[in-house]
Design a protein around this motif. Structure first.
Motif, PDB file in Angstrom:
ATOM      1  N   VAL A 111      28.879  36.983  41.431  1.00  0.00           N
ATOM      2  CA  VAL A 111      27.919  37.087  40.374  1.00  0.00           C
ATOM      3  C   VAL A 111      28.633  38.400  39.573  1.00  0.00           C
ATOM      4  CG1 VAL A 111      25.517  38.293  39.520  1.00  0.00           C
ATOM      5  CG2 VAL A 111      25.839  36.387  41.441  1.00  0.00           C
ATOM      6  N   ALA A 112      28.960  39.463  40.095  1.00  0.00           N
ATOM      7  CA  ALA A 112      29.572  40.528  39.412  1.00  0.00           C
ATOM      8  C   ALA A 112      30.994  39.923  38.427  1.00  0.00           C
ATOM      9  CB  ALA A 112      30.234  41.639  40.288  1.00  0.00           C
ATOM     10  N   LEU A 113      31.613  39.242  39.096  1.00  0.00           N
ATOM     11  CA  LEU A 113      32.786  38.628  38.622  1.00  0.00           C
ATOM     12  C   LEU A 113      32.483  37.737  37.381  1.00  0.00           C
ATOM     13  CD1 LEU A 113      35.245  37.996  41.504  1.00  0.00           C
ATOM     14  CD2 LEU A 113      35.605  39.781  39.911  1.00  0.00           C
ATOM     15  N   PHE A 114      31.670  36.973  37.798  1.00  0.00           N
ATOM     16  CA  PHE A 114      31.062  36.020  36.519  1.00  0.00           C
ATOM     17  C   PHE A 114      30.522  36.658  35.388  1.00  0.00           C
ATOM     18  CE2 PHE A 114      31.038  32.585  39.998  1.00  0.00           C
ATOM     19  CZ  PHE A 114      32.290  32.055  39.564  1.00  0.00           C
ATOM     20  N   SER A 115      29.737  37.918  35.723  1.00  0.00           N
ATOM     21  CA  SER A 115      29.187  38.682  34.804  1.00  0.00           C
ATOM     22  C   SER A 115      30.481  39.331  33.876  1.00  0.00           C
ATOM     23  CB  SER A 115      28.290  39.820  35.389  1.00  0.00           C
ATOM     24  OG  SER A 115      27.355  39.197  36.075  1.00  0.00           O
ATOM     25  N   VAL A 116      31.383  39.927  34.679  1.00  0.00           N
ATOM     26  CA  VAL A 116      32.246  40.476  33.565  1.00  0.00           C
ATOM     27  C   VAL A 116      32.977  39.440  32.915  1.00  0.00           C
ATOM     28  CG1 VAL A 116      34.686  41.866  34.182  1.00  0.00           C
ATOM     29  CG2 VAL A 116      32.713  42.377  35.311  1.00  0.00           C
ATOM     30  N   GLY A 117      33.322  38.414  33.616  1.00  0.00           N
ATOM     31  CA  GLY A 117      34.181  37.153  32.840  1.00  0.00           C
ATOM     32  C   GLY A 117      33.444  36.790  31.511  1.00  0.00           C
ATOM     33  N   TYR A 118      32.209  36.580  31.575  1.00  0.00           N
ATOM     34  CA  TYR A 118      31.208  36.629  30.291  1.00  0.00           C
ATOM     35  C   TYR A 118      31.244  37.353  29.429  1.00  0.00           C
ATOM     36  CZ  TYR A 118      27.205  35.759  27.573  1.00  0.00           C
ATOM     37  OH  TYR A 118      26.418  35.510  26.510  1.00  0.00           O
ATOM     38  N   VAL A 119      31.377  38.729  29.807  1.00  0.00           N
ATOM     39  CA  VAL A 119      31.317  39.879  28.639  1.00  0.00           C
ATOM     40  C   VAL A 119      32.820  39.677  27.941  1.00  0.00           C
ATOM     41  CG1 VAL A 119      31.236  42.217  28.195  1.00  0.00           C
ATOM     42  CG2 VAL A 119      29.594  41.308  29.889  1.00  0.00           C
ATOM     43  N   ALA A 120      33.864  39.225  28.680  1.00  0.00           N
ATOM     44  CA  ALA A 120      35.086  39.425  28.230  1.00  0.00           C
ATOM     45  C   ALA A 120      35.191  38.038  27.475  1.00  0.00           C
ATOM     46  CB  ALA A 120      36.127  39.515  29.215  1.00  0.00           C
ATOM     47  N   SER A 121      34.737  36.917  27.831  1.00  0.00           N
ATOM     48  CA  SER A 121      35.066  35.851  27.247  1.00  0.00           C
ATOM     49  C   SER A 121      33.798  34.965  26.291  1.00  0.00           C
ATOM     50  CB  SER A 121      35.420  34.663  28.265  1.00  0.00           C
ATOM     51  OG  SER A 121      34.326  34.478  28.988  1.00  0.00           O
ATOM     52  N   GLU A 122      32.768  35.576  26.619  1.00  0.00           N
ATOM     53  CA  GLU A 122      31.557  35.184  25.767  1.00  0.00           C
ATOM     54  C   GLU A 122      31.490  33.296  25.893  1.00  0.00           C
ATOM     55  OE1 GLU A 122      31.610  36.021  21.719  1.00  0.00           O
ATOM     56  OE2 GLU A 122      31.197  38.325  22.204  1.00  0.00           O
ATOM     57  N   ASP A 123      32.069  32.935  27.157  1.00  0.00           N
ATOM     58  CA  ASP A 123      32.082  31.642  27.296  1.00  0.00           C
ATOM     59  C   ASP A 123      30.623  31.389  28.519  1.00  0.00           C
ATOM     60  OD1 ASP A 123      32.171  29.135  28.724  1.00  0.00           O
ATOM     61  OD2 ASP A 123      34.227  29.222  28.200  1.00  0.00           O
ATOM     62  N   ILE A 124      29.824  30.718  27.768  1.00  0.00           N
ATOM     63  CA  ILE A 124      28.422  30.659  28.642  1.00  0.00           C
ATOM     64  C   ILE A 124      28.495  29.584  29.893  1.00  0.00           C
ATOM     65  CG2 ILE A 124      27.685  28.290  27.458  1.00  0.00           C
ATOM     66  CD1 ILE A 124      25.424  31.590  28.018  1.00  0.00           C
ATOM     67  N   LEU A 126      30.353  30.417  32.445  1.00  0.00           N
ATOM     68  CA  LEU A 126      30.597  31.360  33.636  1.00  0.00           C
ATOM     69  C   LEU A 126      29.347  31.840  34.075  1.00  0.00           C
ATOM     70  CD1 LEU A 126      33.576  33.533  32.364  1.00  0.00           C
ATOM     71  CD2 LEU A 126      33.449  31.770  34.197  1.00  0.00           C
ATOM     72  N   ILE A 127      28.285  31.711  33.286  1.00  0.00           N
ATOM     73  CA  ILE A 127      26.989  32.179  33.936  1.00  0.00           C
ATOM     74  C   ILE A 127      25.864  31.128  33.994  1.00  0.00           C
ATOM     75  CG2 ILE A 127      27.151  34.731  33.303  1.00  0.00           C
ATOM     76  CD1 ILE A 127      25.564  34.112  30.778  1.00  0.00           C
ATOM     77  N   GLU A 128      26.435  29.980  33.806  1.00  0.00           N
ATOM     78  CA  GLU A 128      25.283  28.821  33.627  1.00  0.00           C
ATOM     79  C   GLU A 128      25.856  27.666  34.696  1.00  0.00           C
ATOM     80  OE1 GLU A 128      24.576  27.119  29.924  1.00  0.00           O
ATOM     81  OE2 GLU A 128      22.953  28.757  29.738  1.00  0.00           O
ATOM     82  N   ALA A 129      27.133  27.544  35.022  1.00  0.00           N
ATOM     83  CA  ALA A 129      27.589  26.439  35.836  1.00  0.00           C
ATOM     84  C   ALA A 129      27.450  26.548  37.016  1.00  0.00           C
ATOM     85  CB  ALA A 129      29.018  26.100  35.207  1.00  0.00           C
ATOM     86  N   HIS A 130      27.269  25.547  37.844  1.00  0.00           N
ATOM     87  CA  HIS A 130      27.075  25.602  39.257  1.00  0.00           C
ATOM     88  C   HIS A 130      26.375  26.548  39.912  1.00  0.00           C
ATOM     89  CE1 HIS A 130      30.957  23.586  39.487  1.00  0.00           C
ATOM     90  NE2 HIS A 130      31.701  24.507  38.781  1.00  0.00           N
ATOM     91  N   SER A 333      38.900  32.962  44.423  1.00  0.00           N
ATOM     92  CA  SER A 333      38.738  31.828  43.547  1.00  0.00           C
ATOM     93  C   SER A 333      37.468  31.840  42.643  1.00  0.00           C
ATOM     94  CB  SER A 333      37.786  30.787  44.617  1.00  0.00           C
ATOM     95  OG  SER A 333      36.798  30.962  44.986  1.00  0.00           O
ATOM     96  N   ALA A 334      36.716  32.621  42.787  1.00  0.00           N
ATOM     97  CA  ALA A 334      35.721  32.980  41.462  1.00  0.00           C
ATOM     98  C   ALA A 334      36.672  33.880  40.363  1.00  0.00           C
ATOM     99  CB  ALA A 334      34.615  33.915  41.717  1.00  0.00           C
ATOM    100  N   LEU A 335      37.461  34.684  40.898  1.00  0.00           N
ATOM    101  CA  LEU A 335      38.359  35.563  39.877  1.00  0.00           C
ATOM    102  C   LEU A 335      39.235  34.619  39.416  1.00  0.00           C
ATOM    103  CD1 LEU A 335      39.557  38.046  38.971  1.00  0.00           C
ATOM    104  CD2 LEU A 335      41.115  38.178  40.839  1.00  0.00           C
ATOM    105  N   GLY A 336      39.900  33.490  39.903  1.00  0.00           N
ATOM    106  CA  GLY A 336      40.646  32.534  39.202  1.00  0.00           C
ATOM    107  C   GLY A 336      39.786  31.849  38.207  1.00  0.00           C
ATOM    108  N   GLU A 337      38.762  31.481  38.303  1.00  0.00           N
ATOM    109  CA  GLU A 337      38.009  30.759  37.405  1.00  0.00           C
ATOM    110  C   GLU A 337      37.748  31.422  36.253  1.00  0.00           C
ATOM    111  OE1 GLU A 337      33.690  28.309  36.848  1.00  0.00           O
ATOM    112  OE2 GLU A 337      34.371  28.918  39.045  1.00  0.00           O
ATOM    113  N   VAL A 338      37.505  32.988  36.429  1.00  0.00           N
ATOM    114  CA  VAL A 338      37.414  33.532  35.422  1.00  0.00           C
ATOM    115  C   VAL A 338      38.605  33.863  34.418  1.00  0.00           C
ATOM    116  CG1 VAL A 338      37.066  36.375  34.563  1.00  0.00           C
ATOM    117  CG2 VAL A 338      35.430  35.024  36.431  1.00  0.00           C
TER     118      VAL A 338
END
Length: 403
Positions: A111-124, A126-130, A333-338
């Motif tokens: 959750v933390a990694l996807f949160s940071v990834g969303y803030v950095a990329s603004e790709d929705i 990351l916080i909606e899929a799966h 694996s989560a970091l890789g997706e980000v």
């Protein structure tokens, strides 16, 4: 109490039990499975096209569950003839709690990694899929669902299955000690009830049920326990008809999964519709494919042949440190997706190439982690062994069992 005495007396009645100790071939396969799981859990990387799930009905999940059951039998089953039934129950329950804590930690890291990834990329995505949207859209309910195991993020749902299987393990082993046929009948009966939607665990707060239905998957886990209890020492007997049938089934599965190497488009789709390939409830075709694969691999002794190579040594090291390697691999694996998402959004680099490079580096990182853990173990056991040699000191076992 009388009922306890009767159970212990019955369990002591049978002399067949599994040997104690590590099995190098099992460690090898466990390590290789961990690598395959890591590759498959970085979606979109080019290496995932090379993993076994592209060429057969089953994948690493079946191998993971089977190896887990086999390992449980090697560790705990020999304790049953000694009358330590309640000790086995206690240790299995303690293992389940350990897995539960690890699951919560990994979910929090994800959750933390996807949160940071969303803030950095603004790709929705990351916080909606799966299944992530449940946590981010309604945090209170989402976190409560995670704590209750009612909500599980995609790619982070195999440990909850393992938790439930560890709770089932002592039941399966006790039944097996009474009679193998009884254990088989109960396990198959539970599987049938799961397949007709009588037995399942509900999801919450989202409607539905667990992706991995433990009432179905316990069948493969129980088969693994039986293999560990009765066949590790003597080996699975060779039968020419069984071997030939397994090879034919594996070949047919390969043809279907590859659409006959591209010559029969939609062959996989039509097979999926007409055959039982569902993953959530352990479809029969998936189960039979894995058992056929395991039988062929066992008869060809591939594990014994490969474990002596340089690759085999690395895989055995991963297998001996399975839980920390799995945990770090899940976080990676989560970091890789980000990172792949950032590559697609913020640069012109191909996310698939970036994902492949990251996956290779991640595998190297897991190998280094396993080496570090082995070095740390050696450093921590040496002083204890020296102290045990001193006059008047006795080496006392901690009571923990290897996994």
């Amino acid at each position: 109490m009388l009922w306890r005495s009767l159970i212990i007396k019955k369990l002591r009645g049978s002399g067949m039990h599994a040997p104690v100790g590590r099995n190098p071939a099992i460690d090898f396969w466990r390590g290789l499975i961990l690598v395959v799981i890591f590759i498959n859990h970085v979606p979109g990387n080019l290496l995932e096209h090379l993993t076994p799930r592209n060429y057969g009905f089953s994948d690493a999940a079946e191998a993971f569950v089977f190896i887990s059951g086999l390992s449980v039998a090697l560790v705990y089953y020999p304790k049953l003839p000694q009358g330590d039934v309640f000790g086995v129950v206690r240790r299995c329950f303690r293992r389940s709690l350990q897995l539960y804590r690890m699951h919560l930690v990994l979910t929090g890291v994800a959750v933390a990694l996807f949160s940071v990834g969303y803030v950095a990329s603004e790709d929705i995505r990351l916080i909606e899929a799966h299944g992530r949207g449940t946590v981010f859209d309604d945090t209170a309910r989402g976190i409560t669902g995670v704590l209750l195991l009612g909500h599980q993020l995609g790619y982070f749902n195999i440990l909850p299955l393992y938790i439930m299987l560890m709770l089932w393990a002592p039941v399966a082993m006790v039944l097996m000690r009474i009679h193998v046929a009884l254990a088989a009948a109960v396990s198959i009966g539970i599987y049938v009830l799961a397949r007709i939607d009588v037995l399942s665990l509900p999801s919450w707060p989202e409607p539905g049920r667990w992706f991995f239905n433990p009432f179905a998957w316990q069948l493969l886990f129980t088969i693994g326990i039986a293999a560990g209890a009765f066949f590790v020492r003597t080996g699975m007997p060779y039968r020419r008809i069984a071997f030939a049938g397994a090879v034919v089934f594996l070949a047919a599965s390969f043809v279907v999964m590859t659409d006959a190497l591209g010559f029969a488009p939609n062959l996989l789709w039509s097979t999926f519709v007409n055959f039982d390939l569902v993953k959530s409830d352990l479809g029969l075709s998936r189960l039979l494919h894995f058992l056929a694969l395991a039988y062929v691999v066992t008869q060809l002794r591939l594990g014994q042949a490969l474990q002596g190579t340089a690759l085999g040594g690395e895989m055995r090291r991963l297998g001996r440190n399975a839980l920390p390697v799995f945990a770090v691999g899940s976080a990676l694996s989560a970091l890789g997706e980000v990172i792949m998402t950032l590559a697609a959004v913020k640069s012109s680099a191909s996310p698939h190439i970036v994902g492949m490079v990251f996956t290779i580096l991640g595998i190297l990182g897991l190998l280094l982690l396993a080496r570090y853990l082995e070095w740390k173990k050696q450093g921590s056991t040496a002083p204890r062994q020296e102290r045990a040699r001193e006059p008047g000191l006795v080496s006392v076992s901690s009571g923990r069992f290897p996994h």
